[in-house]
Motif scaffolding. Structure first.
Motif, mmCIF file in Angstrom:
data_model
loop_
_atom_site.group_PDB
_atom_site.id
_atom_site.type_symbol
_atom_site.label_atom_id
_atom_site.label_comp_id
_atom_site.label_asym_id
_atom_site.label_seq_id
_atom_site.Cartn_x
_atom_site.Cartn_y
_atom_site.Cartn_z
ATOM 1 N N ASP A 71 0.840 -1.187 0.000
ATOM 2 C CA ASP A 71 0.000 0.000 0.000
ATOM 3 C C ASP A 71 0.885 1.251 0.000
ATOM 4 O OD1 ASP A 71 1.025 0.016 2.573
ATOM 5 O OD2 ASP A 71 -0.910 -0.237 3.563
ATOM 6 N N GLN A 72 0.266 2.406 0.172
ATOM 7 C CA GLN A 72 1.016 3.671 0.157
ATOM 8 C C GLN A 72 2.134 3.673 1.205
ATOM 9 O OE1 GLN A 72 0.897 6.086 -2.112
ATOM 10 N NE2 GLN A 72 2.608 7.018 -1.026
ATOM 11 N N ARG A 73 1.834 3.199 2.402
ATOM 12 C CA ARG A 73 2.854 3.134 3.457
ATOM 13 C C ARG A 73 3.975 2.172 3.052
ATOM 14 N NH1 ARG A 73 6.393 4.732 5.765
ATOM 15 N NH2 ARG A 73 7.085 4.055 7.802
ATOM 16 N N GLY A 74 3.604 1.092 2.385
ATOM 17 C CA GLY A 74 4.595 0.131 1.902
ATOM 18 C C GLY A 74 5.548 0.765 0.905
ATOM 19 N N VAL A 75 4.999 1.589 0.016
ATOM 20 C CA VAL A 75 5.824 2.303 -0.968
ATOM 21 C C VAL A 75 6.780 3.253 -0.239
ATOM 22 C CG1 VAL A 75 5.780 3.978 -2.869
ATOM 23 C CG2 VAL A 75 4.111 2.119 -2.817
ATOM 24 N N GLU A 76 6.257 3.960 0.761
ATOM 25 C CA GLU A 76 7.105 4.877 1.542
ATOM 26 C C GLU A 76 8.226 4.105 2.237
ATOM 27 O OE1 GLU A 76 4.274 6.804 4.129
ATOM 28 O OE2 GLU A 76 3.257 7.748 2.416
ATOM 29 N N ARG A 77 7.891 2.934 2.769
ATOM 30 C CA ARG A 77 8.914 2.111 3.428
ATOM 31 C C ARG A 77 9.994 1.678 2.441
ATOM 32 N NH1 ARG A 77 4.624 -1.243 5.278
ATOM 33 N NH2 ARG A 77 3.812 -0.422 7.215
ATOM 34 N N LEU A 78 9.579 1.284 1.242
ATOM 35 C CA LEU A 78 10.555 0.846 0.236
ATOM 36 C C LEU A 78 11.501 1.997 -0.118
ATOM 37 C CD1 LEU A 78 8.231 -1.330 -2.007
ATOM 38 C CD2 LEU A 78 10.221 -2.166 -0.707
ATOM 39 N N ASN A 79 10.944 3.195 -0.251
ATOM 40 C CA ASN A 79 11.778 4.374 -0.519
ATOM 41 C C ASN A 79 12.751 4.621 0.633
ATOM 42 O OD1 ASN A 79 11.191 5.906 -3.102
ATOM 43 N ND2 ASN A 79 9.121 5.508 -2.381
ATOM 44 N N GLU A 80 12.234 4.475 1.839
ATOM 45 C CA GLU A 80 13.057 4.666 3.034
ATOM 46 C C GLU A 80 14.183 3.629 3.079
ATOM 47 O OE1 GLU A 80 11.987 4.755 7.695
ATOM 48 O OE2 GLU A 80 10.338 5.399 6.383
ATOM 49 N N ALA A 81 13.839 2.386 2.751
ATOM 50 C CA ALA A 81 14.833 1.305 2.738
ATOM 51 C C ALA A 81 15.927 1.587 1.709
ATOM 52 C CB ALA A 81 14.158 -0.034 2.448
ATOM 53 N N LEU A 82 15.524 2.134 0.559
ATOM 54 C CA LEU A 82 16.510 2.503 -0.464
ATOM 55 C C LEU A 82 17.434 3.605 0.053
ATOM 56 C CD1 LEU A 82 14.921 2.667 -4.031
ATOM 57 C CD2 LEU A 82 17.155 1.740 -3.432
ATOM 58 N N ASP A 83 16.848 4.596 0.702
ATOM 59 C CA ASP A 83 17.638 5.704 1.253
ATOM 60 C C ASP A 83 18.609 5.216 2.326
ATOM 61 O OD1 ASP A 83 16.298 7.473 -0.376
ATOM 62 O OD2 ASP A 83 14.861 8.079 1.170
ATOM 63 N N SER A 103 0.022 -3.427 -7.013
ATOM 64 C CA SER A 103 -0.754 -2.504 -6.178
ATOM 65 C C SER A 103 -0.122 -1.107 -6.114
ATOM 66 C CB SER A 103 -0.877 -3.072 -4.758
ATOM 67 O OG SER A 103 0.410 -3.244 -4.196
ATOM 68 N N ILE A 104 1.061 -0.963 -6.681
ATOM 69 C CA ILE A 104 1.756 0.337 -6.671
ATOM 70 C C ILE A 104 1.342 1.111 -7.919
ATOM 71 C CG2 ILE A 104 4.020 1.476 -6.644
ATOM 72 C CD1 ILE A 104 5.208 -1.136 -5.497
ATOM 73 N N SER A 105 0.936 2.353 -7.760
ATOM 74 C CA SER A 105 0.529 3.144 -8.928
ATOM 75 C C SER A 105 1.731 3.372 -9.847
ATOM 76 C CB SER A 105 -0.039 4.496 -8.477
ATOM 77 O OG SER A 105 1.018 5.350 -8.058
ATOM 78 N N ASP A 106 1.448 3.631 -11.120
ATOM 79 C CA ASP A 106 2.521 3.907 -12.090
ATOM 80 C C ASP A 106 3.437 5.029 -11.605
ATOM 81 O OD1 ASP A 106 1.549 1.975 -13.792
ATOM 82 O OD2 ASP A 106 1.005 3.350 -15.416
ATOM 83 N N ASP A 107 2.820 6.094 -11.095
ATOM 84 C CA ASP A 107 3.617 7.264 -10.694
ATOM 85 C C ASP A 107 4.505 6.961 -9.488
ATOM 86 O OD1 ASP A 107 2.535 8.661 -12.801
ATOM 87 O OD2 ASP A 107 1.078 9.751 -11.591
ATOM 88 N N GLU A 108 3.965 6.218 -8.517
ATOM 89 C CA GLU A 108 4.773 5.836 -7.348
ATOM 90 C C GLU A 108 5.891 4.890 -7.768
ATOM 91 O OE1 GLU A 108 4.911 6.983 -4.367
ATOM 92 O OE2 GLU A 108 3.132 8.242 -4.468
ATOM 93 N N LEU A 109 5.568 3.971 -8.683
ATOM 94 C CA LEU A 109 6.570 3.023 -9.170
ATOM 95 C C LEU A 109 7.666 3.777 -9.918
ATOM 96 C CD1 LEU A 109 7.272 0.003 -9.229
ATOM 97 C CD2 LEU A 109 6.150 -0.125 -11.462
ATOM 98 N N ALA A 110 7.261 4.783 -10.697
ATOM 99 C CA ALA A 110 8.241 5.589 -11.444
ATOM 100 C C ALA A 110 9.222 6.274 -10.489
ATOM 101 C CB ALA A 110 7.521 6.630 -12.302
ATOM 102 N N LYS A 111 8.709 6.814 -9.388
ATOM 103 C CA LYS A 111 9.588 7.472 -8.400
ATOM 104 C C LYS A 111 10.577 6.483 -7.796
ATOM 105 C CE LYS A 111 6.100 10.673 -6.829
ATOM 106 N NZ LYS A 111 5.115 10.785 -5.783
#
Length: 183
Positions: A71-83, A103-111
């Protein structure tokens, strides 16, 4: 209850820590998290929040994140993990598998892909994720967002054919798929 789950996770983590790195297996932890995602979502979410920076489990974080719908929080976590950089880049390709990326939107996946591309080894992981994203979607039923197509074009332009061809021959097919999706 919650404290029992916390205790069980701590036991699993401790046992994993005692095991030599080459022999570590996380399948029991994956099963545990997957079950928590169904039975106790708030415990699941707070646990994953903590695991991003965990000294033992942080290196598997992208795989742990795929134990439930991202979900959205999951996407944020993945970004955080990358950082944070505890998880090796190659573990992020798990987002491509088992339809986890869907489940990740195109735009979130692009980021996320843009961030992956800025890391060493990120091109291969990005290609794997894009391959699965484009695989099997028929053109009429769905358009990709402009930002996702822009990242796909970046991938095509960054990709160095000679260097990568020596390592993996199926990449040409994947690149053709990406190129076809842009038509």
């Amino acid at each position: 209850g919650c404290s029992d789950k916390q205790e069980l996770l701590q036991i699993l983590r401790t046992e994993l820590e005692k095991t030599t790195p080459e022999e570590r297996q996380i399948s029991v932890i994956l099963g545990f998290l997957s079950s928590c995602a169904e039975s106790d979502l708030s415990f699941y979410n707070s646990t994953l929040d903590d695991l991003i920076s965990d000294d033992v489990l942080g290196e598997w974080f992208p795989i742990l994140q795929t134990t439930s719908t991202i979900d959205q929080r999951g996407v944020e976590r993945l970004n955080e993990a990358l950082d944070l950089g505890k998880a090796p880049i190659h573990t992020f390709q798990h987002i491509a598998w088992g339809r986890a990326h869907e489940s990740i939107s195109d735009d979130e996946l692009a980021k996320l892909l843009k961030k992956l591309l800025s890391r060493e080894g990120g091109i291969g992981v990005s290609i794997e994720i894009l391959k699965m994203r484009f695989h099997g979607r028929n053109k009429e039923s769905s358009k990709y967002s402009d930002s996702l197509m822009a990242v796909a074009k970046d991938v095509l332009s960054i990709y160095t054919f000679d260097e990568e061809r020596r390592r993996q021959s199926n990449r040409d097919y994947i690149l053709a798929e990406i190129a076809r999706s842009e038509e």
